[in-house]
Design an enzyme around this catalytic site. Structure first.
Site, short mmCIF file in Angstrom:
data_model
loop_
_atom_site.label_atom_id
_atom_site.label_comp_id
_atom_site.label_asym_id
_atom_site.label_seq_id
_atom_site.Cartn_x
_atom_site.Cartn_y
_atom_site.Cartn_z
N TYR A 144 -35.17 -12.60 -11.02
CA TYR A 144 -33.72 -12.77 -11.07
C TYR A 144 -33.17 -11.83 -12.11
O TYR A 144 -33.65 -11.80 -13.25
CB TYR A 144 -33.38 -14.22 -11.42
N LYS A 151 -29.28 -13.84 -23.49
CA LYS A 151 -29.80 -15.13 -23.95
C LYS A 151 -30.02 -15.18 -25.47
O LYS A 151 -29.07 -15.31 -26.21
CB LYS A 151 -31.02 -15.52 -23.13
N ASP A 201 -36.16 -6.01 -17.55
CA ASP A 201 -35.14 -7.03 -17.74
C ASP A 201 -35.72 -8.07 -18.69
O ASP A 201 -36.46 -8.96 -18.28
CB ASP A 201 -34.76 -7.65 -16.40
C1 PLP Z 1 -30.62 -15.32 -17.14
C2 PLP Z 1 -31.10 -14.01 -16.67
C3 PLP Z 1 -30.22 -13.00 -16.25
C4 PLP Z 1 -28.73 -13.22 -16.13
O1 PLP Z 1 -28.13 -13.44 -17.36
P1 PLP Z 1 -26.69 -14.16 -17.38
O2 PLP Z 1 -26.33 -14.15 -18.83
O3 PLP Z 1 -26.89 -15.50 -16.79
O4 PLP Z 1 -25.77 -13.31 -16.57
C5 PLP Z 1 -30.74 -11.77 -15.91
N1 PLP Z 1 -32.07 -11.54 -15.98
C6 PLP Z 1 -32.94 -12.48 -16.37
C7 PLP Z 1 -34.39 -12.15 -16.44
C8 PLP Z 1 -32.50 -13.75 -16.70
O5 PLP Z 1 -33.38 -14.70 -17.06
#
Ligand code: PLP
Length: 432
Positions: free
Chosen positions: A145, A268, A240
């Site tokens: 994701y 995060k 990511d």
């Molecule tokens: C949570 C997450 C996102 C998205 O971040 P948001 O702040 O919710 O837009 C993207 N990549 C990874 C790996 C994530 O865990």
């Protein structure tokens, strides 16, 4: 939840005014056939709902709260910052400090740009990669994701995995056609796809540890392989690290596994519980970002000084305490305990942990990709999840989300969790 009264009332009101009653799909608890509790406050490892129930919290705001709820140093930094004003729309000292800190901690990041979410970070990184390489395709992995940007809503993890959505209506197929998708840990699929499309691929993007279809670790050599293959074909490697950054190690998965991506997306933990994302990497690539370069990306509230202060305070504590080895030891203890308890109930289970990320699947292992994660017994998970919640343990309401641990989780918390899990497993087994 039979004992939840105020939560039920609030959810009823919420459903009338917002889609599904929530502002992010997984929060609705629909995947576990339940309804959400509404939170009132949190301290350390504990979360309290509006009905006064207390939970040991392993969701931790879905990742950001690596020091637990309301850490005194983060709270004090936020209070100091907010008294001065909330936002100015000019540069502030705080954003320079946090940028310097991120660059000092994350090995491959030489230059960084702050945004307001992980979604913005990955979207911007991909735009930059396309501009830098002059190519349009990206390659991602099933079950990863990367936020809700159009390009990423192809066989994604997190809420989409939970809801069983292959993609999303509203995304033109012309856009998803630019996203190639292969299984994680599949060397051959990567090789074949790149052999066919390699000269059109701008970037390979991956979670270096998959945390959005449960927890899946990269097999030995897989990340190195992605590093070599992207170099060979002239594409960029984007890590990511929105979830793994400052969570599996101070310098993220790239430090832990010793791989230098070209670009990194962060989110995060970096915001200390406030909306902050960032993307950064090689200076020659990042210099293409406006106003230094021609790739446009902007944000009214980007670099918000209150959010920067929260992030900086959280990173300061992490740097001082370097808690990752201790966190991993606790996370492994938890995972081993749950897997063993499941075994005593005759339920197959497999699990893993890295730093403060952990995960357990109720199925035979190993789980190396999203397809294998789908083997989990979802009905059993739902019953287990409900019993855990009733016992006072809050796990993510989906079998396809990683668990987290904070520095506030004590050995006593882990032992208490173990007992509650033990009973929850037994009750869920009896319902089978
Ligand atoms: C949570 C997450 C996102 C998205 O971040 P948001 O702040 O919710 O837009 C993207 N990549 C990874 C790996 C994530 O865990």
């Amino acid at each position: 939840m039979s004992r939840a009264n105020r939560s039920q009332g609030l959810f009823e009101r919420a459903r009338k005014v917002s889609p599904g009653g929530v502002h992010s799909p997984v929060r609705a608890f629909g995947a576990v056939g339940s309804e959400p509790f509404f939170s009132a406050s949190g301290v350390g490892s504990r979360l309290r709902d509006v009905d006064g129930n207390e939970y040991i919290d392993y969701v931790l705001s879905w990742g950001p709260l690596v020091l637990g709820h309301a850490h005194p140093e983060v709270t004090a930094a936020v209070e100091r910052a907010v008294r001065k004003g909330t936002h100015y729309g000019t540069p502030t000292p705080e954003e320079v400090e946090l940028a310097e800190k991120v660059i000092a901690l994350v090995p491959s990041v030489e230059v960084v740009r702050f945004v307001n979410s992980g979604t913005e970070a990955t979207m911007s990184a991909v735009r930059l990669a396309r501009a830098f390489t002059g190519r349009d395709l990206i390659l991602k992995f099933e079950g990863c994701y990367h936020g809700h940007g159009d390009s990423f809503l192809a066989r994604a993890g997190s809420g989409l995995a939970t809801l069983g959505l292959p993609s999303s209506p509203g995304v033109p197929k012309e856009i998803t056609q630019l996203t190639l998708t292969v299984p994680f840990n599949d060397f051959q699929a990567v090789q074949e796809t790149l052999a066919e499309h390699g000269d059109r691929v701008a970037a390979v993007i991956t979670e270096p540890v998959v945390g959005n279809s449960g927890l899946i670790l990269a097999e030995g050599g897989f990340l190195e392989f992605l590093r070599e293959e992207t170099r060979r074909i002239g594409a960029l490697l984007i890590f990511d690290e929105v979830m793994t950054g400052f969570r599996v190690a101070l310098g993220g998965a790239q430090e832990r596994y010793g791989i230098d991506p070209d670009l990194t997306a962060l989110g995060k933990v970096i915001g200390g519980g406030f909306p902050v994302g960032a993307y950064g990497g090689r200076r020659d690539i990042m210099s293409r970002v406006a106003p230094e370069g021609d790739v446009y990306q902007a944000g009214t509230l980007s670099g918000n000084p209150v959010a920067m202060a929260a992030g900086l305070a959280q990173l300061d504590v992490l740097e001082r305490e370097n808690p990752y080895a201790a966190l991993e030891e606790r996370a492994l203890k938890l995972v081993t305990g749950i897997v063993a308890a499941a075994g005593r109930c005759g339920i197959p289970a497999t699990g893993a942990a890295t730093g403060s990320m952990w995960g357990v699947y109720f199925c035979e292992g190993p789980v190396r990709n999203f397809e294998e994660a789908l083997k989990v017994d979802r009905q059993f998970f739902n019953a287990y999840h409900r019993e855990c919640l009733l016992g006072g343990v809050f796990f993510a309401p989906s079998p396809f989300e990683a668990g987290f641990l904070s520095t506030a989780h004590s050995d006593a918390d882990i032992s208490e969790t173990q007992e509650i899990v033990e009973q929850a497993l037994a009750k869920a087994t009896n319902k089978k």
